[in-house]
Write a protein that holds these residues in place. Structure first.
Motif, PDB file in Angstrom:
ATOM      1  N   GLU A 149       0.825  -1.207   0.000  1.00 22.26           N
ATOM      2  CA  GLU A 149       0.000   0.000   0.000  1.00 22.26           C
ATOM      3  C   GLU A 149       0.862   1.261   0.000  1.00 22.26           C
ATOM      4  N   ASP A 150       1.952   1.245   0.784  1.00 20.16           N
ATOM      5  CA  ASP A 150       2.867   2.390   0.804  1.00 20.16           C
ATOM      6  C   ASP A 150       3.515   2.600  -0.564  1.00 20.16           C
ATOM      7  N   ARG A 151       3.957   1.516  -1.191  1.00 17.46           N
ATOM      8  CA  ARG A 151       4.599   1.624  -2.503  1.00 17.46           C
ATOM      9  C   ARG A 151       3.627   2.133  -3.564  1.00 17.46           C
ATOM     10  N   LEU A 152       2.396   1.633  -3.537  1.00 16.39           N
ATOM     11  CA  LEU A 152       1.402   2.106  -4.504  1.00 16.39           C
ATOM     12  C   LEU A 152       1.067   3.572  -4.270  1.00 16.39           C
ATOM     13  N   ALA A 153       1.019   4.003  -3.016  1.00 27.43           N
ATOM     14  CA  ALA A 153       0.765   5.413  -2.704  1.00 27.43           C
ATOM     15  C   ALA A 153       1.891   6.295  -3.251  1.00 27.43           C
ATOM     16  N   GLU A 154       3.141   5.817  -3.154  1.00 31.86           N
ATOM     17  CA  GLU A 154       4.272   6.563  -3.714  1.00 31.86           C
ATOM     18  C   GLU A 154       4.135   6.698  -5.225  1.00 31.86           C
ATOM     19  N   LEU A 155       3.784   5.612  -5.891  1.00 32.90           N
ATOM     20  CA  LEU A 155       3.616   5.652  -7.340  1.00 32.90           C
ATOM     21  C   LEU A 155       2.477   6.587  -7.735  1.00 32.90           C
ATOM     22  N   GLU A 156       1.432   6.607  -6.924  1.00 31.10           N
ATOM     23  CA  GLU A 156       0.302   7.495  -7.195  1.00 31.10           C
ATOM     24  C   GLU A 156       0.717   8.953  -7.002  1.00 31.10           C
ATOM     25  N   GLU A 157       1.472   9.229  -5.946  1.00 31.51           N
ATOM     26  CA  GLU A 157       1.949  10.594  -5.710  1.00 31.51           C
ATOM     27  C   GLU A 157       2.851  11.067  -6.836  1.00 31.51           C
ATOM     28  N   ASP A 158       3.637  10.149  -7.405  1.00 31.35           N
ATOM     29  CA  ASP A 158       4.516  10.479  -8.528  1.00 31.35           C
ATOM     30  C   ASP A 158       3.768  10.516  -9.853  1.00 31.35           C
ATOM     31  N   GLU A 159       2.446  10.303  -9.789  1.00 30.92           N
ATOM     32  CA  GLU A 159       1.559  10.337 -10.950  1.00 30.92           C
ATOM     33  C   GLU A 159       1.930   9.301 -12.013  1.00 30.92           C
ATOM     34  N   GLU A 160       2.462   8.153 -11.554  1.00 29.10           N
ATOM     35  CA  GLU A 160       2.784   7.079 -12.483  1.00 29.10           C
ATOM     36  C   GLU A 160       1.591   6.163 -12.725  1.00 29.10           C
ATOM     37  N   LEU A 161       0.664   6.131 -11.768  1.00 32.54           N
ATOM     38  CA  LEU A 161      -0.537   5.319 -11.875  1.00 32.54           C
ATOM     39  C   LEU A 161      -1.528   5.806 -10.830  1.00 32.54           C
ATOM     40  N   GLU A 162      -2.701   5.212 -10.820  1.00 34.31           N
ATOM     41  CA  GLU A 162      -3.715   5.518  -9.820  1.00 34.31           C
ATOM     42  C   GLU A 162      -4.101   4.243  -9.086  1.00 34.31           C
ATOM     43  N   VAL A 163      -4.294   4.363  -7.790  1.00 37.70           N
ATOM     44  CA  VAL A 163      -4.854   3.249  -7.034  1.00 37.70           C
ATOM     45  C   VAL A 163      -6.349   3.295  -7.298  1.00 37.70           C
ATOM     46  N   PHE A 164      -6.884   2.239  -7.867  1.00 38.77           N
ATOM     47  CA  PHE A 164      -8.286   2.220  -8.283  1.00 38.77           C
ATOM     48  C   PHE A 164      -9.232   2.046  -7.108  1.00 38.77           C
ATOM     49  N   ASP A 165      -8.858   1.212  -6.160  1.00 42.00           N
ATOM     50  CA  ASP A 165      -9.729   0.898  -5.033  1.00 42.00           C
ATOM     51  C   ASP A 165      -8.842   0.400  -3.902  1.00 42.00           C
ATOM     52  N   ASP A 166      -9.395   0.364  -2.704  1.00 44.29           N
ATOM     53  CA  ASP A 166      -8.654  -0.186  -1.578  1.00 44.29           C
ATOM     54  C   ASP A 166      -8.408  -1.670  -1.813  1.00 44.29           C
ATOM     55  N   GLY A 167      -7.261  -2.140  -1.340  1.00 44.46           N
ATOM     56  CA  GLY A 167      -6.985  -3.561  -1.407  1.00 44.46           C
ATOM     57  C   GLY A 167      -7.961  -4.316  -0.527  1.00 44.46           C
ATOM     58  N   GLU A 168      -8.174  -5.572  -0.857  1.00 49.46           N
ATOM     59  CA  GLU A 168      -9.102  -6.373  -0.055  1.00 49.46           C
ATOM     60  C   GLU A 168      -8.744  -7.852  -0.130  1.00 49.46           C
ATOM     61  N   GLU A 169      -9.116  -8.556   0.926  1.00 49.12           N
ATOM     62  CA  GLU A 169      -8.907  -9.992   0.961  1.00 49.12           C
ATOM     63  C   GLU A 169     -10.044 -10.671   0.217  1.00 49.12           C
ATOM     64  N   VAL A 170      -9.670 -11.516  -0.735  1.00 48.18           N
ATOM     65  CA  VAL A 170     -10.634 -12.262  -1.536  1.00 48.18           C
ATOM     66  C   VAL A 170     -10.183 -13.716  -1.524  1.00 48.18           C
ATOM     67  N   ASP A 171     -11.011 -14.559  -0.913  1.00 48.37           N
ATOM     68  CA  ASP A 171     -10.668 -15.972  -0.760  1.00 48.37           C
ATOM     69  C   ASP A 171      -9.326 -16.088  -0.038  1.00 48.37           C
ATOM     70  N   GLU A 172      -8.356 -16.701  -0.653  1.00 43.71           N
ATOM     71  CA  GLU A 172      -7.042 -16.927  -0.028  1.00 43.71           C
ATOM     72  C   GLU A 172      -5.992 -15.947  -0.547  1.00 43.71           C
ATOM     73  N   GLU A 173      -6.444 -14.793  -1.071  1.00 45.76           N
ATOM     74  CA  GLU A 173      -5.529 -13.813  -1.650  1.00 45.76           C
ATOM     75  C   GLU A 173      -5.866 -12.415  -1.157  1.00 45.76           C
ATOM     76  N   TYR A 174      -4.867 -11.544  -1.228  1.00 48.99           N
ATOM     77  CA  TYR A 174      -5.089 -10.120  -1.008  1.00 48.99           C
ATOM     78  C   TYR A 174      -4.919  -9.469  -2.366  1.00 48.99           C
ATOM     79  N   VAL A 175      -5.880  -8.629  -2.754  1.00 50.27           N
ATOM     80  CA  VAL A 175      -5.891  -8.062  -4.098  1.00 50.27           C
ATOM     81  C   VAL A 175      -5.761  -6.546  -4.010  1.00 50.27           C
ATOM     82  N   PHE A 176      -4.823  -6.014  -4.799  1.00 50.58           N
ATOM     83  CA  PHE A 176      -4.613  -4.571  -4.941  1.00 50.58           C
ATOM     84  C   PHE A 176      -5.036  -4.192  -6.353  1.00 50.58           C
ATOM     85  N   PHE A 177      -5.477  -2.952  -6.545  1.00 54.89           N
ATOM     86  CA  PHE A 177      -6.033  -2.518  -7.830  1.00 54.89           C
ATOM     87  C   PHE A 177      -5.342  -1.239  -8.295  1.00 54.89           C
TER      88      PHE A 177
END
Length: 109
Positions: free
Chosen positions: A32-60
């Motif tokens: 989450e920290d790394r994605l926030a850095e990339l978002e601040e640098d305007e390299e990408l956007e975090v689409f939604d909060d990460g969430e646990e789905v089944d046996e995985e954690y998913v980031f968007f």
């Protein structure tokens, strides 16, 4: 027209390198920290909060070309303490379900 969203799927595997009183899933905060850095640098956007789905954690992530999003996902997969088996799913911002789309093994070479 829908926008590309890259889902980064991380197995919910506890890190073996942590002591008994430490968070075995510390990598969630690190990602989450790394994605926030990339978002601040305007390299990408975090689409939604990460969430646990089944046996995985998913980031968007979204807001950049496919190659850039997959490069970011690959960097995440190679992070310190990350479980093995991280993969991406190419989806869209209007998808009804998580995990439906083209699967891409990470890291992309």
């Amino acid at each position: 027209m829908p926008n590309l969203v890259v889902e980064i799927h991380v197995p919910m595997t506890p890190s073996p390198d942590v002591a008994g009183d430490e968070d075995p899933f510390f990598w969630i905060d690190d990602v989450e920290d790394r994605l926030a850095e990339l978002e601040e640098d305007e390299e990408l956007e975090v689409f939604d909060d990460g969430e646990e789905v089944d046996e995985e954690y998913v980031f968007f992530v979204t807001g950049a070309p496919r190659d850039r999003l997959l490069r970011a996902a690959s960097d995440i997969a190679l992070g310190v303490g990350m479980p093995t088996g991280v993969y991406a799913v190419l989806s869209t911002d209007d998808a009804d379900e998580i995990g439906v789309g083209e699967r891409v093994d990470l890291p992309v070479r």
